[in-house]
Design a protein around this motif. Structure first.
Motif, PDB file in Angstrom:
ATOM      1  N   THR A 120       0.839  -1.198   0.000  1.00  0.00           N
ATOM      2  CA  THR A 120       0.000   0.000   0.000  1.00  0.00           C
ATOM      3  C   THR A 120       0.872   1.246   0.000  1.00  0.00           C
ATOM      4  OG1 THR A 120      -1.652  -1.181   1.310  1.00  0.00           O
ATOM      5  CG2 THR A 120      -1.898   1.206   1.168  1.00  0.00           C
ATOM      6  N   MET A 121       0.423   2.277  -0.731  1.00  0.00           N
ATOM      7  CA  MET A 121       1.054   3.588  -0.681  1.00  0.00           C
ATOM      8  C   MET A 121      -0.022   4.635  -0.463  1.00  0.00           C
ATOM      9  SD  MET A 121       3.281   5.726  -3.504  1.00  0.00           S
ATOM     10  CE  MET A 121       1.867   6.626  -4.146  1.00  0.00           C
ATOM     11  N   VAL A 122       0.164   5.511   0.530  1.00  0.00           N
ATOM     12  CA  VAL A 122      -0.809   6.553   0.846  1.00  0.00           C
ATOM     13  C   VAL A 122      -0.081   7.874   0.995  1.00  0.00           C
ATOM     14  CG1 VAL A 122      -2.588   7.333   2.451  1.00  0.00           C
ATOM     15  CG2 VAL A 122      -2.277   4.881   2.051  1.00  0.00           C
ATOM     16  N   PHE A 123      -0.658   8.929   0.387  1.00  0.00           N
ATOM     17  CA  PHE A 123      -0.106  10.276   0.520  1.00  0.00           C
ATOM     18  C   PHE A 123      -1.229  11.213   0.916  1.00  0.00           C
ATOM     19  CE2 PHE A 123       1.175  14.406  -1.435  1.00  0.00           C
ATOM     20  CZ  PHE A 123       2.255  14.652  -0.600  1.00  0.00           C
ATOM     21  N   ASP A 124      -1.042  11.956   2.018  1.00  0.00           N
ATOM     22  CA  ASP A 124      -2.100  12.838   2.525  1.00  0.00           C
ATOM     23  C   ASP A 124      -1.809  14.317   2.287  1.00  0.00           C
ATOM     24  OD1 ASP A 124      -0.136  13.510   4.358  1.00  0.00           O
ATOM     25  OD2 ASP A 124      -1.211  12.749   6.121  1.00  0.00           O
ATOM     26  N   GLY A 125      -0.855  14.598   1.404  1.00  0.00           N
ATOM     27  CA  GLY A 125      -0.474  15.978   1.134  1.00  0.00           C
ATOM     28  C   GLY A 125       0.773  16.397   1.871  1.00  0.00           C
ATOM     29  N   ASN A 126       1.080  15.694   2.953  1.00  0.00           N
ATOM     30  CA  ASN A 126       2.286  15.988   3.725  1.00  0.00           C
ATOM     31  C   ASN A 126       3.129  14.751   4.005  1.00  0.00           C
ATOM     32  OD1 ASN A 126       1.832  18.900   4.362  1.00  0.00           O
ATOM     33  ND2 ASN A 126       0.015  18.093   5.379  1.00  0.00           N
ATOM     34  N   LEU A 127       2.456  13.631   4.272  1.00  0.00           N
ATOM     35  CA  LEU A 127       3.162  12.421   4.687  1.00  0.00           C
ATOM     36  C   LEU A 127       2.942  11.302   3.679  1.00  0.00           C
ATOM     37  CD1 LEU A 127       4.851  11.166   7.043  1.00  0.00           C
ATOM     38  CD2 LEU A 127       2.664  10.244   7.905  1.00  0.00           C
ATOM     39  N   LEU A 128       4.038  10.729   3.196  1.00  0.00           N
ATOM     40  CA  LEU A 128       4.000   9.555   2.338  1.00  0.00           C
ATOM     41  C   LEU A 128       4.207   8.323   3.206  1.00  0.00           C
ATOM     42  CD1 LEU A 128       4.054   8.258  -0.536  1.00  0.00           C
ATOM     43  CD2 LEU A 128       6.546   8.567  -0.472  1.00  0.00           C
ATOM     44  N   THR A 129       3.279   7.365   3.103  1.00  0.00           N
ATOM     45  CA  THR A 129       3.364   6.116   3.860  1.00  0.00           C
ATOM     46  C   THR A 129       3.352   4.955   2.890  1.00  0.00           C
ATOM     47  OG1 THR A 129       2.179   7.083   5.744  1.00  0.00           O
ATOM     48  CG2 THR A 129       2.295   4.682   5.637  1.00  0.00           C
ATOM     49  N   VAL A 130       4.307   4.058   3.038  1.00  0.00           N
ATOM     50  CA  VAL A 130       4.392   2.871   2.187  1.00  0.00           C
ATOM     51  C   VAL A 130       4.439   1.648   3.092  1.00  0.00           C
ATOM     52  CG1 VAL A 130       5.706   1.630   0.431  1.00  0.00           C
ATOM     53  CG2 VAL A 130       5.652   4.143   0.416  1.00  0.00           C
ATOM     54  N   TYR A 131       3.510   0.712   2.864  1.00  0.00           N
ATOM     55  CA  TYR A 131       3.525  -0.542   3.608  1.00  0.00           C
ATOM     56  C   TYR A 131       4.066  -1.652   2.724  1.00  0.00           C
ATOM     57  CZ  TYR A 131       2.030  -4.878   5.810  1.00  0.00           C
ATOM     58  OH  TYR A 131       2.006  -6.143   6.348  1.00  0.00           O
ATOM     59  N   LEU A 132       5.119  -2.323   3.202  1.00  0.00           N
ATOM     60  CA  LEU A 132       5.710  -3.457   2.509  1.00  0.00           C
ATOM     61  C   LEU A 132       5.340  -4.718   3.283  1.00  0.00           C
ATOM     62  CD1 LEU A 132       9.297  -2.022   1.819  1.00  0.00           C
ATOM     63  CD2 LEU A 132       7.292  -1.940   0.326  1.00  0.00           C
ATOM     64  N   PRO A 133       4.525  -5.600   2.704  1.00  0.00           N
ATOM     65  CA  PRO A 133       4.093  -6.804   3.422  1.00  0.00           C
ATOM     66  C   PRO A 133       5.224  -7.817   3.562  1.00  0.00           C
ATOM     67  CG  PRO A 133       3.293  -6.844   1.171  1.00  0.00           C
ATOM     68  CD  PRO A 133       3.964  -5.506   1.361  1.00  0.00           C
ATOM     69  N   SER A 134       4.875  -8.988   4.044  1.00  0.00           N
ATOM     70  CA  SER A 134       5.843 -10.075   4.226  1.00  0.00           C
ATOM     71  C   SER A 134       6.618 -10.302   2.929  1.00  0.00           C
ATOM     72  CB  SER A 134       5.098 -11.350   4.621  1.00  0.00           C
ATOM     73  OG  SER A 134       5.989 -12.426   4.773  1.00  0.00           O
ATOM     74  N   PRO A 135       7.939 -10.500   3.005  1.00  0.00           N
ATOM     75  CA  PRO A 135       8.718 -10.822   4.204  1.00  0.00           C
ATOM     76  C   PRO A 135       9.236  -9.603   4.975  1.00  0.00           C
ATOM     77  CG  PRO A 135      10.108 -10.974   2.272  1.00  0.00           C
ATOM     78  CD  PRO A 135       8.734 -10.649   1.761  1.00  0.00           C
ATOM     79  N   TYR A 136       8.984  -8.382   4.459  1.00  0.00           N
ATOM     80  CA  TYR A 136       9.527  -7.201   5.126  1.00  0.00           C
ATOM     81  C   TYR A 136       8.684  -6.793   6.331  1.00  0.00           C
ATOM     82  CZ  TYR A 136      11.778  -7.009   0.565  1.00  0.00           C
ATOM     83  OH  TYR A 136      12.461  -7.327  -0.573  1.00  0.00           O
TER      84      TYR A 136
END
Length: 223
Positions: free
Chosen positions: A78-94
């Motif tokens: 998943t990648m989410v950007f709210d205008g200020n913060l970029l969040t990336v979720y890397l599933p298993s194995p990470y």
């Protein structure tokens, strides 16, 4: 909005008048400016001298600057950007959540398919028809027709050396963005199956990371 899309679906040129590239690009920008939100299937391919990767998922955008991509491949990324913060979720194995405070223009190439992204392209890139205003195939053998635009950077400080925009002439929505970086890598974003102005809730852009995930803040600048 219906009237706007109806106007955008008209041919970009008549028998007697050829639309200039500046006018055409403005019409594309106007369509995106008229969108409150959209979702679309997205495929992202990345290739450099030593490796290549293809990712697929669904992208969601909401005015003014909310962006989310839920990937089906790699599954659950998943990648989410709210205008200020970029969040990336890397599933298993990470099993890792990466966060970074960034500017709008740094949210990734997918953000070019937004009103803000188009405004930045007009400001920092020279825009021309690739071979003229007539529609061409999206790719060799494709029945999908697009208007091809070629963009070159005005300054050496821009991340992408050149950008190729392929726009659906019936809707003025982008079907593909091909970007070449200063390091020689090529990134391609392909969009399909748009859904426009669905009334997406802001909650769709709130990401709650798994409690078991390791969180790494400011990952772009960590050594």
């Amino acid at each position: 909005m219906v009237a706007l899309l109806f106007c955008a679906s008209a041919p970009i040129f008549s028998q007697n008048t050829i639309t200039t590239v500046d006018t055409f690009f403005s019409s594309v920008s106007e369509v995106y400016a008229g969108l409150n939100d959209y979702s679309a299937n997205i495929e992202i391919s990345y290739e450099n001298a030593s490796s290549s990767e293809v990712m697929q998922g669904r992208v969601l955008y909401k005015k003014p600057n909310l962006l989310r991509i839920d990937f089906s491949s790699p599954a659950d990324q998943t990648m989410v950007f709210d205008g200020n913060l970029l969040t990336v979720y890397l599933p298993s194995p990470y099993n890792a959540v990466l966060t970074q405070s960034v500017e709008d223009s740094s949210a990734g190439g997918a953000s070019l398919a937004t009103p803000e992204g188009l405004s930045l392209l007009r400001r920092y890139y020279s825009i021309a028809y690739e071979s003229g205003p007539d529609p061409v195939p999206l790719e060799e053998g494709s029945n999908v027709r697009v208007i091809a635009l070629s963009l070159s950077r005005r300054s050496t400080t821009e991340m992408f050396r050149t950008i190729r925009l392929l726009v659906d002439p019936k809707t003025n929505l982008m079907r593909r963005i091909e970007a070449s970086t200063i390091t020689g890598a090529k990134i391609v974003f392909t969009f399909s199956n748009y859904a426009l102005n669905q009334g997406l809730s802001d909650n769709r852009f709130v990401y709650e990371s798994p409690s078991s995930a390791n969180v790494y803040d400011n990952f772009l600048f960590n050594e």
